[in-house]
Motif scaffolding. Structure first.
Motif, PDB file in Angstrom:
ATOM      1  N   PRO A  99       0.839  -1.210   0.000  1.00 49.47           N
ATOM      2  CA  PRO A  99       0.000   0.000   0.000  1.00 49.47           C
ATOM      3  C   PRO A  99       0.870   1.254   0.000  1.00 49.47           C
ATOM      4  O   PRO A  99       2.035   1.221   0.393  1.00 49.47           O
ATOM      5  N   ASP A 100       0.272   2.340  -0.446  1.00 50.18           N
ATOM      6  CA  ASP A 100       1.008   3.606  -0.430  1.00 50.18           C
ATOM      7  C   ASP A 100       1.423   3.946   0.995  1.00 50.18           C
ATOM      8  O   ASP A 100       0.621   3.800   1.945  1.00 50.18           O
ATOM      9  N   PRO A 101       2.664   4.380   1.190  1.00 50.88           N
ATOM     10  CA  PRO A 101       3.093   4.707   2.554  1.00 50.88           C
ATOM     11  C   PRO A 101       2.289   5.864   3.120  1.00 50.88           C
ATOM     12  O   PRO A 101       1.859   6.759   2.371  1.00 50.88           O
ATOM     13  N   PRO A 102       1.985   5.864   4.403  1.00 44.88           N
ATOM     14  CA  PRO A 102       1.205   6.952   5.016  1.00 44.88           C
ATOM     15  C   PRO A 102       1.938   8.283   4.898  1.00 44.88           C
ATOM     16  O   PRO A 102       3.162   8.327   4.937  1.00 44.88           O
ATOM     17  N   VAL A 103       1.171   9.321   4.761  1.00 42.43           N
ATOM     18  CA  VAL A 103       1.758  10.663   4.655  1.00 42.43           C
ATOM     19  C   VAL A 103       1.639  11.369   5.997  1.00 42.43           C
ATOM     20  O   VAL A 103       0.555  11.426   6.591  1.00 42.43           O
ATOM     21  N   ALA A 104       2.739  11.866   6.513  1.00 43.75           N
ATOM     22  CA  ALA A 104       2.734  12.527   7.820  1.00 43.75           C
ATOM     23  C   ALA A 104       1.999  13.861   7.748  1.00 43.75           C
ATOM     24  O   ALA A 104       1.990  14.526   6.725  1.00 43.75           O
ATOM     25  N   ASP A 105       1.324  14.219   8.875  1.00 43.81           N
ATOM     26  CA  ASP A 105       0.586  15.481   8.932  1.00 43.81           C
ATOM     27  C   ASP A 105       1.512  16.662   8.717  1.00 43.81           C
ATOM     28  O   ASP A 105       2.629  16.706   9.233  1.00 43.81           O
TER      29      ASP A 105
END
Length: 459
Positions: free
Chosen positions: A451-457
Motif C-alpha cells: 500500500p502507499d506509505p502513510p503521509v505525515a501530517d
C-alpha cells in the motif's frame, strides 16, 4: 603367519603387510601314488614334470616373485591374493567389493586364521567374530542352544557372559521355537539367522561378515545391517564383503576394490562403488545370466537379464535427470498357470529406498501366465529422480500363495546426472541439493503491491 598377539599401534585393528596366497590347481588325475610311479612319470616326461615340480616347489616355499604372473607353463598355480597391504583403524567399517574370484573371501579367511598366507603377514588386535559361510562354526549334531554356548567358548567368552546375552541372541535370530532342535534340521536361512546373531552379540572387537546375509529374507537383512551399523557405531571394527552395492555404501565408511587378488582402489564408498560400476569391473546398466541353472529363480521362473535404457532405446550407464528412463527385466517361466508379480525396487547410494514399482500392466495383471520368455518394463519420467547412483533390485513373486521366485539385489545400476543449464528442478541453485527424489513441480507466485506509505501530517 597371522599372529593376533603381536603389538599393533593403539589406533589400529588390522595391519596387512604384503600378503599373498597361492593355490595349486589342476593335474589332479596325474598325481602319483608312490615313489616308483613318480620316478617313472618323471623319466617318461622329464620336461613337463620338471616344470610341474618346479612350480610346486615355488608354491611350497613361497618364493614366487611378486611380479611374476602365472603363464601357460605354470597353469596349476593360482594367485588368490597377491601382495595386499592395508591398515584398518579401530571403529572403521570397511567394505571389500569386486567380482567373483577377485580374492575377497580368501582375504577374509586369512584374517580369521582359517587359512594362512603363502607369504606376508597379517596382524590383528582384539577378539574376532566371523560369519563367512552358512552355519560357520556350528556342530550339526548339537542344538541351537548348545551351539550358541560353543561359539561363545570358541570366542573366549565365559559362560556367564553368554548367559547374559543368550535371550537377546535368540530373540534377534527369531528362531525361539527351534532353539533346542539340532542344527542339522535347520534350513540355511535359520542357520544364517542364528550364526549372525551369535557373531554380532558376543561383543567382538572385530566383526567379519561375508556375503552369507544374502541367504536371509529382506526383513532379516535389514536387521543385520542395522546391527552392523550399531556395532561400528560403538567403536568396534567391521569388515564387510558384499555384492549389494547399496548396502556397502550405506554401511561402510571406507571401501576397497579387489581385482585379481590386488587392491585397485581404496577410498570413500561413493567413489569406489562408482568406479567399480563404471569401469567394467562390475555390472552397471546391463546384466545377463546365460547359464539357466545358475540364474536367480525358483521352480516357476528364473531371471535371465536386466537393463537400463535411455529414451532412445540405448543401454546406458548415465541418465540426464531431465530425460525419461526405462528399466526392464527378462525372465523365463517354466510352469503354466501361475499369477506373477514383477517388482522393481530403487535404492540410492545410502541404501535408502527411493520407491518400489509393482507391475500394473492390465494385459497380465491377476492373470495366469503360460510358459515362455517375458520382459517386464517400467517407464520412469524425467525430472523425477535425484542425481546420484541408483541401484535397482529385480524381484518376482508368484501370488496366491505368495512365494519369492527371485530377489536379485543391486542387479543393475545407473548414474543420474543433473543439468546446470537451469531447466531442471534445481533451476539456478548450484549448491548441494539433498533429497531422495527431485521432481520438477509447477510453481506459481502471487504478488500484491505494498500500500502507499502513510503521509505525515503537515507534509
Amino acid at each position: 603367519m597371522l599372529k593376533g598377539t603381536q603389538i599393533l599401534d593403539q589406533d589400529l585393528s588390522i595391519k596387512v603387510e604384503k600378503i599373498s596366497k597361492i593355490y595349486r590347481i589342476g593335474s589332479r588325475n596325474e598325481i602319483r601314488d608312490n615313489l616308483a610311479q613318480t620316478l617313472f612319470g618323471f623319466v617318461k616326461s622329464p620336461i613337463k614334470n620338471f616344470k610341474r615340480y618346479r612350480a610346486l616347489y615355488h608354491f611350497k616355499e613361497a618364493e614366487v616373485s611378486a611380479s611374476e604372473q602365472p603363464d601357460k607353463t605354470d597353469s596349476d598355480i593360482l594367485w588368490a591374493v597377491k601382495d595386499l597391504s592395508f591398515e584398518v583403524k579401530k571403529g572403521e567399517v570397511v567394505g571389500f567389493i569386486g567380482r567373483n574370484g577377485a580374492g575377497k573371501s580368501t582375504l577374509l579367511k586369512i584374517l580369521c586364521r582359517i587359512t594362512h598366507p603363502t607369504r606376508g603377514r597379517a596382524r590383528v588386535r582384539g577378539r574376532i567374530s566371523s560369519l563367512l559361510e552358512v552355519g560357520t562354526g556350528f556342530h550339526n549334531e548339537l542344538t541351537g542352544r548348545e551351539n550358541v554356548y560353543l561359539n561363545g567358548t570358541i570366542l573366549g567368552m565365559k559362560k556367564a557372559e553368554v548367559d547374559r546375552k543368550f535371550d537377546e541372541i535368540v530373540a534377534f535370530s527369531g528362531i525361539e521355537k527351534f532353539i533346542d532342535t539340532p542344527v542339522k534340521r535347520y534350513s540355511s536361512g535359520m542357520k544364517v539367522r542364528l550364526a549372525f546373531s551369535v557373531a554380532a552379540h558376543l561383543e567382538p572387537d572385530i566383526l567379519i561378515i561375508d556375503e552369507v546375509l544374502a541367504v536371509g529374507d529382506a526383513d532379516f537383512q535389514k536387521k543385520c545391517l542395522s546391527k552392523m551399523e550399531d556395532v561400528g557405531g560403538r567403536g568396534r571394527t567391521v569388515v564387510f564383503v558384499s555384492h549389494d552395492m547399496a548396502a556397502v555404501t550405506r554401511l561402510c565408511n571406507r571401501v576397497m576394490l579387489l581385482e585379481e587378488g590386488k587392491i585397485v582402489k581404496d577410498g570413500s564408498p561413493d567413489q569406489v562403488v562408482s568406479h567399480y560400476l563404471t569401469s567394467g569391473y562390475g555390472t552397471m546398466a546391463a546384466r545377463e545370466w546365460s547359464d539357466q541353472e545358475k540364474a536367480p529363480g525358483g521352480n516357476v521362473a528364473r531371471l535371465r537379464s536386466a537393463r537400463i535404457k535411455a529414451s532412445d532405446g540405448r543401454v546406458t550407464d548415465y541418465i540426464d535427470i531431465r530425460q525419461p528412463v526405462t528399466v526392464e527385466m527378462a525372465y523365463d517361466v517354466f510352469k503354466d498357470g501361475f499369477v506373477l508379480l514383477p517388482i522393481f525396487a530403487f535404492n540410492n547410494e545410502e541404501g535408502l529406498r527411493i520407491f518400489t514399482a509393482v507391475d500394473l500392466d492390465p494385459d497380465w495383471r491377476r492373470k495366469p501366465r503360460p510358459q515362455g520368455r517375458f520382459i517386464s518394463i517400467v517407464h520412469i519420467p524425467g525430472n523425477m529422480l535425484a542425481e546420484g547412483m541408483i541401484f535397482v533390485n529385480c524381484n518376482l513373486l508368484t501370488l496366491n500363495p505368495d512365494n519369492v521366485q527371485f530377489m536379485e539385489k543391486s542387479a543393475i545400476a545407473f548414474q543420474v546426472v543433473d543439468s546446470m543449464e537451469g531447466d531442471s528442478a534445481r533451476g539456478d541453485y548450484a549448491r548441494s541439493f539433498p533429497g531422495i527424489v527431485r521432481p520438477m513441480l509447477k510453481w506459481t507466485t502471487q504478488y500484491k503491491p505494498a500500500p502507499d506509505p502513510p503521509v505525515a501530517d503537515g507534509i
